[in-house]
Design a protein around this motif. Structure first.
Motif, PDB file in Angstrom:
ATOM      1  N   THR A  49      48.937  47.138  42.325  1.00 31.21           N
ATOM      2  CA  THR A  49      48.272  47.220  41.027  1.00 31.21           C
ATOM      3  C   THR A  49      46.833  46.755  41.122  1.00 31.21           C
ATOM      4  OG1 THR A  49      50.351  46.913  39.857  1.00 31.21           O
ATOM      5  CG2 THR A  49      48.344  46.458  38.632  1.00 31.21           C
ATOM      6  N   SER A  50      46.608  45.634  41.755  1.00 29.39           N
ATOM      7  CA  SER A  50      45.251  45.111  41.899  1.00 29.39           C
ATOM      8  C   SER A  50      44.369  46.103  42.652  1.00 29.39           C
ATOM      9  CB  SER A  50      45.281  43.760  42.615  1.00 29.39           C
ATOM     10  OG  SER A  50      44.000  43.219  42.689  1.00 29.39           O
ATOM     11  N   SER A  51      44.882  46.684  43.721  1.00 30.31           N
ATOM     12  CA  SER A  51      44.119  47.676  44.490  1.00 30.31           C
ATOM     13  C   SER A  51      43.805  48.903  43.650  1.00 30.31           C
ATOM     14  CB  SER A  51      44.903  48.105  45.740  1.00 30.31           C
ATOM     15  OG  SER A  51      45.074  47.025  46.601  1.00 30.31           O
ATOM     16  N   SER A  52      44.762  49.347  42.853  1.00 25.82           N
ATOM     17  CA  SER A  52      44.540  50.509  41.988  1.00 25.82           C
ATOM     18  C   SER A  52      43.473  50.227  40.942  1.00 25.82           C
ATOM     19  CB  SER A  52      45.836  50.911  41.279  1.00 25.82           C
ATOM     20  OG  SER A  52      46.796  51.321  42.206  1.00 25.82           O
ATOM     21  N   ILE A  53      43.466  49.023  40.416  1.00 33.41           N
ATOM     22  CA  ILE A  53      42.434  48.649  39.434  1.00 33.41           C
ATOM     23  C   ILE A  53      41.072  48.662  40.112  1.00 33.41           C
ATOM     24  CG2 ILE A  53      41.546  46.757  38.018  1.00 33.41           C
ATOM     25  CD1 ILE A  53      44.508  46.082  37.365  1.00 33.41           C
ATOM     26  N   HIS A  54      40.996  48.146  41.316  1.00 29.04           N
ATOM     27  CA  HIS A  54      39.728  48.134  42.055  1.00 29.04           C
ATOM     28  C   HIS A  54      39.226  49.549  42.300  1.00 29.04           C
ATOM     29  CE1 HIS A  54      38.789  43.995  43.438  1.00 29.04           C
ATOM     30  NE2 HIS A  54      40.057  43.787  43.139  1.00 29.04           N
ATOM     31  N   SER A  55      40.103  50.420  42.770  1.00 27.53           N
ATOM     32  CA  SER A  55      39.656  51.733  43.230  1.00 27.53           C
ATOM     33  C   SER A  55      39.163  52.640  42.109  1.00 27.53           C
ATOM     34  CB  SER A  55      40.768  52.423  44.023  1.00 27.53           C
ATOM     35  OG  SER A  55      41.850  52.735  43.178  1.00 27.53           O
ATOM     36  N   GLY A  56      39.635  52.476  40.903  1.00 28.15           N
ATOM     37  CA  GLY A  56      39.218  53.374  39.833  1.00 28.15           C
ATOM     38  C   GLY A  56      38.278  52.766  38.817  1.00 28.15           C
ATOM     39  N   ALA A  57      37.845  51.545  39.038  1.00 29.20           N
ATOM     40  CA  ALA A  57      37.023  50.845  38.046  1.00 29.20           C
ATOM     41  C   ALA A  57      35.593  51.368  38.026  1.00 29.20           C
ATOM     42  CB  ALA A  57      37.023  49.353  38.324  1.00 29.20           C
ATOM     43  N   LYS A  58      35.011  51.358  36.839  1.00 31.08           N
ATOM     44  CA  LYS A  58      33.616  51.776  36.648  1.00 31.08           C
ATOM     45  C   LYS A  58      32.719  50.552  36.402  1.00 31.08           C
ATOM     46  CE  LYS A  58      34.765  56.123  36.682  1.00 31.08           C
ATOM     47  NZ  LYS A  58      34.987  56.664  37.983  1.00 31.08           N
ATOM     48  N   CYS A  59      33.228  49.370  36.710  1.00 28.25           N
ATOM     49  CA  CYS A  59      32.461  48.135  36.575  1.00 28.25           C
ATOM     50  C   CYS A  59      32.894  47.201  37.701  1.00 28.25           C
ATOM     51  CB  CYS A  59      32.725  47.493  35.194  1.00 28.25           C
ATOM     52  SG  CYS A  59      34.436  46.970  34.931  1.00 28.25           S
ATOM     53  N   ASP A  60      32.340  46.009  37.727  1.00 30.31           N
ATOM     54  CA  ASP A  60      32.729  45.034  38.744  1.00 30.31           C
ATOM     55  C   ASP A  60      34.180  44.597  38.547  1.00 30.31           C
ATOM     56  OD1 ASP A  60      30.139  45.166  39.659  1.00 30.31           O
ATOM     57  OD2 ASP A  60      29.543  43.214  38.865  1.00 30.31           O
ATOM     58  N   VAL A  61      34.844  44.320  39.642  1.00 31.14           N
ATOM     59  CA  VAL A  61      36.219  43.829  39.602  1.00 31.14           C
ATOM     60  C   VAL A  61      36.313  42.607  40.515  1.00 31.14           C
ATOM     61  CG1 VAL A  61      38.653  44.363  40.025  1.00 31.14           C
ATOM     62  CG2 VAL A  61      37.105  46.169  39.251  1.00 31.14           C
ATOM     63  N   LEU A  62      36.972  41.588  40.004  1.00 31.47           N
ATOM     64  CA  LEU A  62      37.169  40.354  40.772  1.00 31.47           C
ATOM     65  C   LEU A  62      38.671  40.084  40.851  1.00 31.47           C
ATOM     66  CD1 LEU A  62      36.177  37.683  42.079  1.00 31.47           C
ATOM     67  CD2 LEU A  62      36.072  36.737  39.750  1.00 31.47           C
ATOM     68  N   SER A  63      39.173  39.940  42.074  1.00 30.74           N
ATOM     69  CA  SER A  63      40.565  39.554  42.279  1.00 30.74           C
ATOM     70  C   SER A  63      40.603  38.063  42.568  1.00 30.74           C
ATOM     71  CB  SER A  63      41.196  40.310  43.443  1.00 30.74           C
ATOM     72  OG  SER A  63      41.426  41.632  43.093  1.00 30.74           O
ATOM     73  N   ILE A  64      41.476  37.378  41.866  1.00 30.24           N
ATOM     74  CA  ILE A  64      41.634  35.940  42.069  1.00 30.24           C
ATOM     75  C   ILE A  64      43.038  35.696  42.595  1.00 30.24           C
ATOM     76  CG2 ILE A  64      41.751  33.691  40.911  1.00 30.24           C
ATOM     77  CD1 ILE A  64      39.634  34.731  38.949  1.00 30.24           C
ATOM     78  N   TYR A  65      43.105  34.993  43.719  1.00 28.51           N
ATOM     79  CA  TYR A  65      44.400  34.695  44.332  1.00 28.51           C
ATOM     80  C   TYR A  65      45.187  33.751  43.424  1.00 28.51           C
ATOM     81  CZ  TYR A  65      47.901  33.087  47.611  1.00 28.51           C
ATOM     82  OH  TYR A  65      49.093  32.778  48.203  1.00 28.51           O
ATOM     83  N   THR A  66      46.419  34.178  43.076  1.00 26.29           N
ATOM     84  CA  THR A  66      47.264  33.367  42.197  1.00 26.29           C
ATOM     85  C   THR A  66      48.538  32.919  42.893  1.00 26.29           C
ATOM     86  OG1 THR A  66      48.272  35.367  41.262  1.00 26.29           O
ATOM     87  CG2 THR A  66      46.374  34.418  40.089  1.00 26.29           C
TER      88      THR A  66
END
Length: 141
Positions: A123-140
């Motif tokens: 899910t996180s990778s999919s959000i990154h690949s299609g985003a039209k703005c900056d994306v930040l993943s935070i390790y949880t």
């Protein structure tokens, strides 16, 4: 990072929500923060094999999820009008809301899965690949 004005945080209510919000709020004190939680579309129908009605609708799911999302928002002073519960593909729903709200940063959690688990839960990778703005993943975790 202080240049961000509209932040969308994709939260999983089971894992890491508080951790995500705490870290996100440490990035800015001026951005408007929105939370989104995406659920699968409900399975509807009757359980012929069991004789029980297994019908579930989106209203029932929202009634279960909203108090949890509202409690998370309250603990971080996020107004309830900035809470969003949607149904469908998480990446698609996050991208749609980000466009609608003119979001300039999407924050998502990363669970640190590797190998096959990572491929099956991207899910996180999919959000990154299609985003039209900056994306930040935070390790949880």
């Amino acid at each position: 990072m202080t240049g961000y004005k509209h932040i969308l945080i994709a939260v999983d209510l089971e894992v890491g929500g508080t951790q995500l919000l705490t870290k996100a709020q440490a990035l800015t004190d001026t951005a408007q923060i929105h939370l989104i939680h995406v659920e699968d579309h409900p399975v509807t129908g009757y359980g012929d094999a069991t004789g029980h009605n297994h019908s579930v609708n989106e209203v029932q799911i929202r009634q279960t999820i909203y108090p949890k999302l509202a409690a998370l928002a309250d603990s971080h002073n996020i107004p309830h009008q900035n809470l969003h519960i949607t149904f469908g593909d998480p990446a698609h729903e996050v991208h749609q809301l980000a466009k609608l709200l003119d979001i300039d940063l999407i924050i998502t959690g990363s669970h640190g899965k590797h190998g096959l688990k990572h491929l099956l839960s991207s899910t996180s990778s999919s959000i990154h690949s299609g985003a039209k703005c900056d994306v930040l993943s935070i390790y949880t975790g």
